[in-house]
Motif scaffolding. Structure first.
Motif, short mmCIF file in Angstrom:
data_model
loop_
_atom_site.label_atom_id
_atom_site.label_comp_id
_atom_site.label_asym_id
_atom_site.label_seq_id
_atom_site.Cartn_x
_atom_site.Cartn_y
_atom_site.Cartn_z
N ILE B 272 -21.92 38.78 -41.00
CA ILE B 272 -22.60 39.83 -41.77
C ILE B 272 -24.03 39.41 -42.16
O ILE B 272 -24.94 40.25 -42.17
N ALA B 273 -24.23 38.14 -42.43
CA ALA B 273 -25.56 37.67 -42.84
C ALA B 273 -26.57 37.87 -41.71
O ALA B 273 -27.75 38.15 -41.95
N GLU B 274 -26.09 37.75 -40.48
CA GLU B 274 -26.98 37.95 -39.34
C GLU B 274 -27.31 39.44 -39.18
O GLU B 274 -28.45 39.81 -38.86
N ALA B 275 -26.32 40.28 -39.45
CA ALA B 275 -26.57 41.72 -39.40
C ALA B 275 -27.66 42.09 -40.41
O ALA B 275 -28.54 42.91 -40.13
N ALA B 276 -27.60 41.46 -41.58
CA ALA B 276 -28.59 41.76 -42.63
C ALA B 276 -30.00 41.44 -42.14
O ALA B 276 -30.97 42.11 -42.47
N TYR B 293 -34.99 47.46 -48.59
CA TYR B 293 -33.68 48.10 -48.47
C TYR B 293 -32.95 47.88 -47.15
O TYR B 293 -31.74 48.06 -47.10
N ASN B 294 -33.65 47.53 -46.08
CA ASN B 294 -32.96 47.52 -44.80
C ASN B 294 -31.84 46.48 -44.73
O ASN B 294 -30.75 46.77 -44.22
N ALA B 295 -32.08 45.29 -45.25
CA ALA B 295 -31.05 44.25 -45.20
C ALA B 295 -29.82 44.70 -45.98
O ALA B 295 -28.68 44.46 -45.59
N ARG B 296 -30.07 45.37 -47.06
CA ARG B 296 -28.99 45.89 -47.87
C ARG B 296 -28.21 46.97 -47.11
O ARG B 296 -26.98 46.98 -47.09
N ASN B 297 -28.94 47.87 -46.46
CA ASN B 297 -28.28 48.91 -45.67
C ASN B 297 -27.41 48.28 -44.57
O ASN B 297 -26.30 48.72 -44.31
#
Lengths: 275, 308
Positions: B272-276, B293-297
């Motif tokens: 998930i951290a990589e997706a962020a 906001y993108n990393a949060r999204n």
């Protein structure tokens, strides 16, 4: 003296009016909760530097207050005679700071654990490893709270309810080198709202009762891989990704309990069992 | 001498602060259609300096009453919105409609707490305020200071919408529609039938990167139904008032890119951290506040897709 004091008072009042004394967005109020937590959680046992023993990785900013990834790694060298028995994760400024205590199976050689936590505020996060030598080793990191409309609460309450008790197990491909050593990587997910019990219903002024997974145990056949005592700082739908060493078992088993006494059990075939 | 000077400064500041509060300069609003007024918020995070005025807020005047749609990010902003209304009509404010429970849309509610004014929201809105409200207050007190945040009251809607509800302002029907979880789990839209103006709340973002606090798949599904609504223009939650439904194009592309990226990362077994860090990064140049906001999204989207 009086005049100096008065001037100080005036300055203080001015700064109150201008709001400057609270302009800081971090918690540099000088108060450090950690010594109290060492007392409460670890009974004031001595804390040794955890460098070379354990590492903690979190993003510098909690992008989503409800889902902050955290990765714990053991970093003992392979020829170290000591082993990590437990790792306790403490989010100092959360309402319930002790997020989780992980017990590492004696024969499973777990070296990485990733999970997700809620982060309420700007805070230090400590990971404390207890080694087979009976001593505690600590490392820490710092996380800035999220901004905007992010909150450490569910995004989709109905969906969370519908998933209650569902479990998923996933196995990941590892490098050839790891595979040769029997190192596996897997993930367990448990559908659960993990309510904190700290949220007050503004209409009734009653607290929404706490309801969370407080115990999770994972085995390969009958050998413990990893156990977790969880608290309310663990995110909704508790999620653990970890490495372990296969003992050749064919089945992976999981059992979770929550604060309402539900017990959720499941088991799965292990891909290509054997080392 | 020093002492006198200190007192003088103290008193001067006290006076300045009191008179500023007394005046409550009216919020600048534009009449985008006859009887329909909007203040466009700045594309920014809520700060002490902008008084939380980052979301679009507005009001609609009918023959017998006024409906307010969102109240802004502070009671100060709400009071300034009230002043803008009072500069245009003496009709009673019958309804305050919250398009959802986020702080930049509801923190001004207390400015409208008067007998005879009904607060209207999605049926999930009170629960969202209950579970998040105190956190929002604590968080924004740190960011915006006591003066702006102390007056904030978490005023939950008492007229709850589940499905649709039509409000009558006197020769003026407002059609309210509660949506399944999308941007949040309590999104409500308001259609002013007379002028063909859709107040979409945060179901629609322009310029300001969309913020996901509900369900990505739900949001994309809602966009299909939303685009079928017959209207001439949309008041998005953030960004300029725009033509409908052309205004949806950028947001749809962003959300689809995000979905496709997190699905790919998930299928590859990435954490998930990589997706962020990676998901939807191709969208960066199209949006403001992307890095906020993108990393949060991506984090939220990934945790949703894992249960597909």
């Amino acid at each position: 003296m009086f005049r100096a004091c008065f001037r100080l008072l005036c300055t203080a009042m001015l700064s109150v009016m201008l709001g400057t004394h609270l302009a800081r967005a971090d918690n540099t109020d000088g108060y450090d909760p950690w010594p109290g937590l060492v007392q409460d959680i670890f009974n004031n046992r001595p804390m040794n530097d955890g460098g070379g023993v354990i590492a903690i990785e979190m993003p510098y900013r909690a992008e989503d207050a409800a889902i902050v990834p955290v990765k714990l790694r053991t970093t003992l060298s392979p020829d170290d005679s000591r082993s990590v028995r437990t790792i306790t994760l403490v989010i100092d400024r959360n309402p319930a700071p002790m997020a989780a205590k992980f017990e590492l199976g004696r024969d499973a050689n777990v070296t990485e654990i990733s999970t997700r936590v809620r982060v309420n505020s700007y805070t230090d996060v400590h990971a404390v490893a207890e080694l087979s030598d009976g001593k505690l080793y600590v490392v820490k990191t710092y996380v800035k709270a999220s901004g905007g409309c992010s909150a450490p609460a569910a995004k989709n309450v109905e969906e969370a309810k519908n998933r209650l008790g569902q479990m998923r197990f996933r196995q990941f491909a590892t490098s050839d080198q790891d595979r040769a050593k029997g190192v596996r990587e897997a993930q367990i997910m448990i559908g659960h709202p993990n309510n904190s019990g700290l949220q007050m219903d503004q209409l009734t002024q009653l607290y929404i009762p706490a309801f969370f997974v407080d115990q999770l145990k994972l085995w390969q056949d009958d050998s413990l891989v990893l156990a977790m005592e969880g608290g309310i700082s663990i995110s909704e739908d508790p999620n653990l990704r970890f490495t372990y060493v296969s003992n050749g078992a064919k089945r992976f088993r999981a059992e979770a309990r929550d604060t309402d006494g539900h017990v959720f059990r499941n088991e799965w075939d292990i891909d290509k069992p054997g080392i | 001498m020093v002492r006198l000077a200190s007192i003088a400064i103290f008193l001067a500041l006290l006076c300045a602060s009191t008179s500023a509060q007394a005046q409550q300069q009216a919020l600048a609003v534009t009449e985008i259609a006859p009887g329909v007024f909007v203040h466009e918020g700045v594309t920014a995070l809520m700060t002490r300096e902008n008084e939380g005025a980052i979301a679009n807020v507005g009001f609609i005047i009918g023959d017998s009453g006024v409906a307010v749609i969102d109240t802004g990010g502070s009671v100060r902003e709400g009071e300034r919105l009230l002043a803008a209304i009072r500069a245009r009509t003496d009709e009673p404010i019958r309804y305050v409609i919250n398009t959802h429970a986020h702080p930049d849309h509801v923190f001004g509610n207390a400015a409208f707490a008067h007998e005879g004014t009904l607060f209207v929201g999605h049926s999930n809105c009170p629960r969202a305020l209950a579970t998040r409200g105190q956190f929002y207050i604590d968080n924004f007190r740190r960011i915006m200071g006591h003066e702006l945040i102390n007056p904030v009251r978490l005023m939950a809607a008492t007229v709850l919408v589940d499905g649709t509800l039509t409000l009558d302002l006197g020769s003026r029907a407002l059609v309210l529609r509660a949506w399944p979880t999308a941007h949040s789990d309590n999104d409500l839209t308001v259609l002013d039938v007379k002028s063909g103006t859709l107040f979409a709340g945060d179901l629609v973002f322009l310029r300001h990167v969309p913020v996901l606090d509900g369900s990505l798949r739900g949001w994309l599904k809602a966009l299909d139904e939303l685009s079928a609504i017959s209207a001439q223009r949309v008041v998005p939650g953030h960004g300029h008032v725009s033509e409908w439904p052309a205004a949806l194009a950028d947001e749809r592309r962003y959300l689809q890119t995000l979905l496709s990226d997190v699905r790919t990362l998930f299928a590859r077994g990435r954490p998930i951290a990589e997706a962020a860090r990676q998901a939807a990064s191709s969208e960066r140049s199209h949006w403001e506040l992307f890095d906020d906001y993108n990393a949060r999204n991506a984090t939220a989207a990934f945790s949703e897709i894992e249960w597909e």
